[in-house]
Scaffold this motif. Structure first.
Motif, mmCIF file in Angstrom:
data_model
loop_
_atom_site.group_PDB
_atom_site.id
_atom_site.type_symbol
_atom_site.label_atom_id
_atom_site.label_comp_id
_atom_site.label_asym_id
_atom_site.label_seq_id
_atom_site.Cartn_x
_atom_site.Cartn_y
_atom_site.Cartn_z
ATOM 1 N N VAL A 187 0.852 -1.192 0.000
ATOM 2 C CA VAL A 187 0.000 0.000 0.000
ATOM 3 C C VAL A 187 0.886 1.239 0.000
ATOM 4 O O VAL A 187 1.754 1.386 0.867
ATOM 5 C CB VAL A 187 -0.929 0.031 1.227
ATOM 6 C CG1 VAL A 187 -1.745 1.327 1.248
ATOM 7 C CG2 VAL A 187 -1.841 -1.185 1.251
ATOM 8 N N PHE A 188 0.670 2.112 -0.988
ATOM 9 C CA PHE A 188 1.299 3.433 -0.986
ATOM 10 C C PHE A 188 0.300 4.386 -0.346
ATOM 11 O O PHE A 188 -0.760 4.669 -0.922
ATOM 12 C CB PHE A 188 1.655 3.873 -2.410
ATOM 13 C CG PHE A 188 2.838 3.144 -2.976
ATOM 14 C CD1 PHE A 188 4.133 3.616 -2.786
ATOM 15 C CD2 PHE A 188 2.659 1.958 -3.687
ATOM 16 C CE1 PHE A 188 5.219 2.934 -3.301
ATOM 17 C CE2 PHE A 188 3.747 1.271 -4.208
ATOM 18 C CZ PHE A 188 5.035 1.761 -4.012
ATOM 19 N N LEU A 189 0.629 4.874 0.845
ATOM 20 C CA LEU A 189 -0.332 5.577 1.689
ATOM 21 C C LEU A 189 0.082 7.025 1.914
ATOM 22 O O LEU A 189 1.133 7.301 2.501
ATOM 23 C CB LEU A 189 -0.450 4.850 3.033
ATOM 24 C CG LEU A 189 -1.380 5.454 4.079
ATOM 25 C CD1 LEU A 189 -2.824 5.419 3.590
ATOM 26 C CD2 LEU A 189 -1.246 4.683 5.400
ATOM 27 N N ASP A 190 -0.775 7.938 1.454
ATOM 28 C CA ASP A 190 -0.547 9.367 1.715
ATOM 29 C C ASP A 190 -0.901 9.660 3.164
ATOM 30 O O ASP A 190 -1.908 9.174 3.686
ATOM 31 C CB ASP A 190 -1.414 10.203 0.763
ATOM 32 C CG ASP A 190 -1.178 11.699 0.934
ATOM 33 O OD1 ASP A 190 -0.043 12.084 1.266
ATOM 34 O OD2 ASP A 190 -2.132 12.463 0.750
ATOM 35 N N LEU A 191 -0.079 10.467 3.834
ATOM 36 C CA LEU A 191 -0.333 10.785 5.238
ATOM 37 C C LEU A 191 -1.374 11.881 5.398
ATOM 38 O O LEU A 191 -2.213 11.827 6.291
ATOM 39 C CB LEU A 191 0.966 11.233 5.926
ATOM 40 C CG LEU A 191 1.973 10.153 6.302
ATOM 41 C CD1 LEU A 191 3.130 10.779 7.050
ATOM 42 C CD2 LEU A 191 1.349 9.054 7.134
ATOM 43 N N GLN A 192 -1.316 12.888 4.558
ATOM 44 C CA GLN A 192 -2.101 14.094 4.764
ATOM 45 C C GLN A 192 -3.366 14.057 3.913
ATOM 46 O O GLN A 192 -3.397 14.509 2.775
ATOM 47 C CB GLN A 192 -1.249 15.319 4.439
ATOM 48 C CG GLN A 192 -0.040 15.444 5.361
ATOM 49 C CD GLN A 192 0.994 16.410 4.822
ATOM 50 O OE1 GLN A 192 1.580 16.192 3.775
ATOM 51 N NE2 GLN A 192 1.221 17.485 5.562
ATOM 52 N N MET A 193 -4.429 13.496 4.511
ATOM 53 C CA MET A 193 -5.726 13.436 3.849
ATOM 54 C C MET A 193 -6.774 13.986 4.798
ATOM 55 O O MET A 193 -6.661 13.825 6.014
ATOM 56 C CB MET A 193 -6.079 11.986 3.472
ATOM 57 C CG MET A 193 -5.150 11.343 2.457
ATOM 58 S SD MET A 193 -5.691 9.670 1.978
ATOM 59 C CE MET A 193 -5.441 8.772 3.527
ATOM 60 N N PRO A 194 -7.808 14.651 4.295
ATOM 61 C CA PRO A 194 -8.857 15.168 5.172
ATOM 62 C C PRO A 194 -9.636 14.025 5.814
ATOM 63 O O PRO A 194 -9.748 12.936 5.260
ATOM 64 C CB PRO A 194 -9.742 15.978 4.214
ATOM 65 C CG PRO A 194 -9.481 15.391 2.858
ATOM 66 C CD PRO A 194 -8.047 14.960 2.867
ATOM 67 N N GLY A 195 -10.174 14.300 6.998
ATOM 68 C CA GLY A 195 -10.938 13.259 7.690
ATOM 69 C C GLY A 195 -10.009 12.211 8.273
ATOM 70 O O GLY A 195 -9.193 12.491 9.147
#
Length: 289
Positions: free
Chosen positions: A88-96
């Motif tokens: 999984v390539f996971l972005d840290l900065q997401m809303p919610g």
């Protein structure tokens, strides 16, 4: 793609470059094929442009089979549950629900995914986290750095115990309050790898080449040596009381003298350990005896 739905690609047919489907055949859920190992991969990012760029870069790597994308934390959790990706390539900065929230909500088990964190944080912040052995990609992502992350994931995928440890390292960072580190212990039960909080563990006991993790109700196999575990738990409430035992002092319920230099510790589950002469005075100091 809807806001909560992950875009899915079927795993049962040949992909765009003609690779055959993979068949799960081993207890460790390794994918077996006549071709080199391919990692089923999920992209999680709230920015469509960022997802597209990463998707196009990953499509150039033969070892990657893209199976879906998610644009927020909720759809990421659903996709991980439904698709069981290897990577999984996971972005840290997401809303919610942000990236760290996703990590906190994941349930460890037999199909723990490898997680590569993607972030726009500056390099100094990333270096501060890398003590946890977490793989990071800094936006904009360099192709060479992306290839290195995939190569590392390929090597780890064949070693489920190390995958579990990598996941534990990620959760330590995700769960740690500012100024305090949280330790997670990787425990093996059958074909599954579990993450235990340190306060759940009463003791570690070496038995030949094995190390047992002792909790109030059950014993698990550890994935590391007693020496490595001791080093990992330095500056915590775990103390070496014998060359074959490491105990959590918070769970000591009784301390009895066997001789002037030998003690018997009784833990909360009534299991007993003899403190060696060499370690006796350290235990007395710790308990203010």
């Amino acid at each position: 793609m809807s806001s909560l739905a992950a875009e899915q690609m079927p795993l049962t047919s040949r992909d765009s470059v003609g690779r055959p489907p993979r068949v799960r055949t081993t207890p460790d859920d390794a994918w077996q094929t006549s071709q080199p190992m391919v990692l089923s991969t999920l992209i999680v990012d709230d920015e469509p442009v960022a997802r597209r760029i990463l998707r196009e870069e990953l499509e150039q790597i033969d070892d990657i089979a893209l199976i879906g994308e998610a644009e927020d934390g909720a759809s990421a959790l659903a996709a991980i549950h439904d698709l069981s990706p290897d990577l999984v390539f996971l972005d840290l900065q997401m809303p919610g629900i942000g990236g760290f929230d996703v990590i906190r909500k994941l349930q460890p088990g037999a199909n723990i995914p490898l997680i590569v964190i993607v972030t726009a944080w500056d390099q100094y912040a990333i270096q501060a986290f890398e003590a946890g052995a977490i793989d990071y990609l800094l936006k904009p992502i360099a192709q060479e750095r992306l290839a290195q992350a995939v190569d590392r994931a390929l090597k780890l995928r064949t070693r489920p115990a190390e995958v579990a440890q990598q996941f534990a390292n990620v959760t330590e960072v995700a769960e740690a309050p500012v100024g305090r580190s949280v330790r997670r212990i990787v425990a093996k039960s059958g074909d599954e790898y579990l993450l235990l909080n340190t306060d759940e563990v009463l003791a570690f006991e070496a038995d030949g080449d094995l190390v047992w993790i002792i909790t109030a109700k059950k014993r698990y196999l550890a994935t590391q040596s007693l020496k490595v575990i001791q080093d990992k738990l330095r500056n915590t409430n775990f103390r070496r009381i014998h060359r074959k035992a490491l105990v959590n002092i918070d769970h000591v319920r009784k301390m009895s003298t066997l001789s002037s230099q030998r003690w018997l510790l009784t833990l909360a589950n009534n299991q007993e350990f003899i403190v060696s002469k060499r370690q006796a005075h350290n235990v007395r100091q710790l308990l203010s005896w």
